[in-house]
Write a protein that holds these residues in place. Structure first.
Motif, PDB file in Angstrom:
ATOM      1  N   ILE A 254       0.831  -1.206   0.000  1.00  0.00           N
ATOM      2  CA  ILE A 254       0.000   0.000   0.000  1.00  0.00           C
ATOM      3  C   ILE A 254       0.867   1.257   0.000  1.00  0.00           C
ATOM      4  O   ILE A 254       0.646   2.183  -0.796  1.00  0.00           O
ATOM      5  N   CYS A 255       1.867   1.296   0.879  1.00  0.00           N
ATOM      6  CA  CYS A 255       2.720   2.482   0.992  1.00  0.00           C
ATOM      7  C   CYS A 255       3.542   2.710  -0.280  1.00  0.00           C
ATOM      8  O   CYS A 255       3.679   3.846  -0.747  1.00  0.00           O
ATOM      9  N   GLY A 256       4.095   1.648  -0.854  1.00  0.00           N
ATOM     10  CA  GLY A 256       4.828   1.786  -2.105  1.00  0.00           C
ATOM     11  C   GLY A 256       3.952   2.274  -3.238  1.00  0.00           C
ATOM     12  O   GLY A 256       4.353   3.130  -4.040  1.00  0.00           O
ATOM     13  N   GLY A 257       2.731   1.740  -3.299  1.00  0.00           N
ATOM     14  CA  GLY A 257       1.795   2.191  -4.320  1.00  0.00           C
ATOM     15  C   GLY A 257       1.397   3.644  -4.142  1.00  0.00           C
ATOM     16  O   GLY A 257       1.240   4.384  -5.131  1.00  0.00           O
ATOM     17  N   GLN A 258       1.264   4.081  -2.909  1.00  0.00           N
ATOM     18  CA  GLN A 258       0.902   5.475  -2.657  1.00  0.00           C
ATOM     19  C   GLN A 258       2.004   6.431  -3.089  1.00  0.00           C
ATOM     20  O   GLN A 258       1.731   7.485  -3.673  1.00  0.00           O
ATOM     21  N   LEU A 259       3.256   6.082  -2.804  1.00  0.00           N
ATOM     22  CA  LEU A 259       4.363   6.929  -3.248  1.00  0.00           C
ATOM     23  C   LEU A 259       4.421   7.006  -4.770  1.00  0.00           C
ATOM     24  O   LEU A 259       4.677   8.073  -5.344  1.00  0.00           O
ATOM     25  N   SER A 260       4.165   5.894  -5.428  1.00  0.00           N
ATOM     26  CA  SER A 260       4.168   5.877  -6.897  1.00  0.00           C
ATOM     27  C   SER A 260       3.028   6.728  -7.450  1.00  0.00           C
ATOM     28  O   SER A 260       3.207   7.484  -8.424  1.00  0.00           O
ATOM     29  N   PHE A 261       1.855   6.626  -6.844  1.00  0.00           N
ATOM     30  CA  PHE A 261       0.704   7.403  -7.304  1.00  0.00           C
ATOM     31  C   PHE A 261       0.916   8.894  -7.069  1.00  0.00           C
ATOM     32  O   PHE A 261       0.527   9.731  -7.893  1.00  0.00           O
ATOM     33  N   ALA A 262       1.562   9.250  -5.952  1.00  0.00           N
ATOM     34  CA  ALA A 262       1.856  10.654  -5.677  1.00  0.00           C
ATOM     35  C   ALA A 262       2.780  11.229  -6.747  1.00  0.00           C
ATOM     36  O   ALA A 262       2.588  12.364  -7.213  1.00  0.00           O
ATOM     37  N   ALA A 263       3.789  10.443  -7.157  1.00  0.00           N
ATOM     38  CA  ALA A 263       4.688  10.887  -8.226  1.00  0.00           C
ATOM     39  C   ALA A 263       3.911  11.115  -9.519  1.00  0.00           C
ATOM     40  O   ALA A 263       4.163  12.081 -10.258  1.00  0.00           O
ATOM     41  N   THR A 264       2.940  10.247  -9.788  1.00  0.00           N
ATOM     42  CA  THR A 264       2.116  10.393 -10.994  1.00  0.00           C
ATOM     43  C   THR A 264       1.306  11.683 -10.953  1.00  0.00           C
ATOM     44  O   THR A 264       1.183  12.403 -11.957  1.00  0.00           O
ATOM     45  N   LEU A 265       0.740  12.006  -9.797  1.00  0.00           N
ATOM     46  CA  LEU A 265      -0.051  13.234  -9.669  1.00  0.00           C
ATOM     47  C   LEU A 265       0.814  14.475  -9.889  1.00  0.00           C
ATOM     48  O   LEU A 265       0.364  15.447 -10.522  1.00  0.00           O
ATOM     49  N   VAL A 266       2.033  14.467  -9.398  1.00  0.00           N
ATOM     50  CA  VAL A 266       2.923  15.610  -9.605  1.00  0.00           C
ATOM     51  C   VAL A 266       3.282  15.739 -11.091  1.00  0.00           C
ATOM     52  O   VAL A 266       3.362  16.852 -11.626  1.00  0.00           O
TER      53      VAL A 266
END
Length: 476
Positions: A423-435
């Motif tokens: 979950i945490c790894g996926g969240q960091l990846s998704f945050a990078a996508t949003l930026v």
């Protein structure tokens, strides 16, 4: 004929006209350059004095919050509570530190930086004393979670905005130094609190910490005073051509800037990566216990993580104001770098690999939580800095509050943290996508002529080595 040509040129070069107006205003006979030139030392030195004071406040407030892991196991054993309930104690305080940022912003605008920090430190000290007498975990939701979180919100929001007010577009270096107080506090207090708990118990540890906080932080609050009227006036003149979403001292200015697409994307990204990073503040030591790493080795890993975090903040301070591109790219890189070792936690079972993980993630986390503030100023401009910074801090608090359930619920239901890592790894990846989406959105607006990413020279503090701000300026 000459006026017709001039009119056509103005229509084709609106951003150049805006920058020329800024230059003209800075060259007026009564400009801030001349006023500051007659008394340079107070302007420059006081800004760095505030930076040092902010470092001290962050050392004790966020140093205590980020060392909550040292109290986690003693609290759980004393009250025979679940991982989730104890995790909520630390998460509420960390979350409120951001969720109450709009209230803190309005408060320091009305009563000033100094009195706001005094009130915040008083709440934190009182919180620690009251928490030392509680008889069950639910009481700590109020004494530690609510009171310490509210005090931290007042201190943190005020100090971040005070540093930004003095250094304006060149705030990455000063912000990085001030925020290093969190890292140094975590490194120092994590081990120190552990020693106090072993020798005196966690209740006496809280009382000793409250006394240390009062003795050191109350004098530091005296340094916080508002910038001179000349600095504030120059900032407003510089950005007079920007679209203004922040008129007046009312809560609606925070809502107006929040409703822009830029802020919605940035707010979402900050919230998501804050959820992922909350695991390391609350559950990391407990995870290491679960894989057979003893208490002393676990504390050493957390110390290394804090040192790497500090290194990331120092790197951001050095290069943050000298990047040849938008600072948004630093958030993308840092989130991706942090996501990779987080996914790999599933396979980590030794102390050596935990050290490698702590170094990589610490540097990534330090860059993220330092650069998010200069990114906000770059994206929305100095004039709307209070509103932009407040929304970023609000997002960070919301993410931290929600993040407490990720590790605790996973462990309570499955007996392991494996699901949390995905979950945490996926969240960091998704945050990078949003930026990345935000960067693309800004470029689309630039191509349409709605904004220009321009180079502006800031004349409010000519004693800095390099007084340059890259920012998006509206031209419609």
């Amino acid at each position: 004929m000459h006026s017709d040509v001039q009119e056509v040129w103005v229509k084709l070069n609106p951003d150049a006209v805006a920058v020329s107006r800024i230059t003209e205003k800075s060259e007026k006979p009564n400009s801030l350059n001349e006023k500051v030139g007659r008394r340079p030392l107070p302007v420059v030195s006081w800004g760095w004095l505030i930076t040092l004071a902010a470092f001290t406040l962050h050392f004790f407030t966020y140093g205590t919050l980020f060392s909550f892991g040292a109290m986690f196991v003693p609290l759980r054993d004393t009250f025979n509570s679940s991982e989730t309930s104890v995790g909520w104690v630390g998460s509420i305080s960390q979350g409120l530190g951001g969720l109450l940022s709009p209230f803190a912003g309005l408060m320091f605008e009305f009563i000033g930086f100094r009195f706001t920090t005094f009130i915040g430190i008083s709440l934190c000290a009182g919180s620690l004393v009251l928490s030392s007498f509680v008889t069950s975990i639910p009481y700590m939701f109020v004494t530690f979670g609510l009171l310490f979180g509210t005090g931290t919100a007042l201190v943190f929001n005020t100090s971040v905005n005070a540093v930004a007010a003095y250094f304006q577009g060149r705030s990455a270096a000063a912000s990085g130094i001030a925020l290093c107080g969190m890292t140094v506090g975590t490194l120092t207090l994590n081990s120190f609190l552990g020693v106090l708990i072993i020798n005196f118990g966690w209740r006496n540890m809280l009382r000793i910490l409250a006394g240390a906080l009062v003795i050191t932080c109350f004098p530091s609050c005296l340094a916080f005073k508002e910038p001179s009227h000349d600095i504030l006036a120059a900032t407003k003149e510089m950005e007079a051509d920007e679209d203004d979403l922040s008129k007046g001292r009312d809560v609606w200015k925070y809502v107006r800037i929040f409703m822009t697409v830029d802020m919605l994307l940035l707010f979402s990204a900050v919230t998501i990566y804050s959820i992922a990073c909350a695991f390391h503040y609350i559950n990391l030591i407990s995870f290491m216990y679960s894989i057979g790493i003893n208490e002393s080795s676990g504390c050493l890993v957390v110390t290394i993580l804090g040192a790497a975090d500090g290194l990331g903040r120092l790197l951001s301070s050095v290069v943050g104001d000298r990047l040849p591109c938008s600072r948004l790219y630093t958030l993308v890189v840092a989130c991706v770098v942090g996501a990779i070792p987080t996914f790999c936690l599933v396979f980590i079972e030794t102390f050596g690999l935990m050290v490698v993980y702590a170094i990589i993630l610490g540097i990534s986390r330090g860059v993220i939580f330092t650069m998010q503030y200069p990114v906000a100023l770059e994206t929305f401009g100095v004039r709307r800095g209070v509103e932009a910074l407040t929304n970023v801090i609000l997002a960070m608090g919301l993410g931290t509050l929600l993040g407490s359930s990720v590790g605790g619920m996973s462990f309570d239901r499955t007996g392991s943290y494996e699901t949390s890592f995905y979950i945490c790894g996926g969240q960091l990846s998704f945050a990078a996508t949003l930026v990345l989406i935000l960067i693309y959105y800004r470029k689309v607006k630039e191509r349409r002529g709605e904004t220009r990413y321009v180079h502006q020279t800031i004349n409010t503090n000519p004693y800095l080595k390099r007084s340059v701000l890259y920012t998006y300026v509206s031209v419609v």
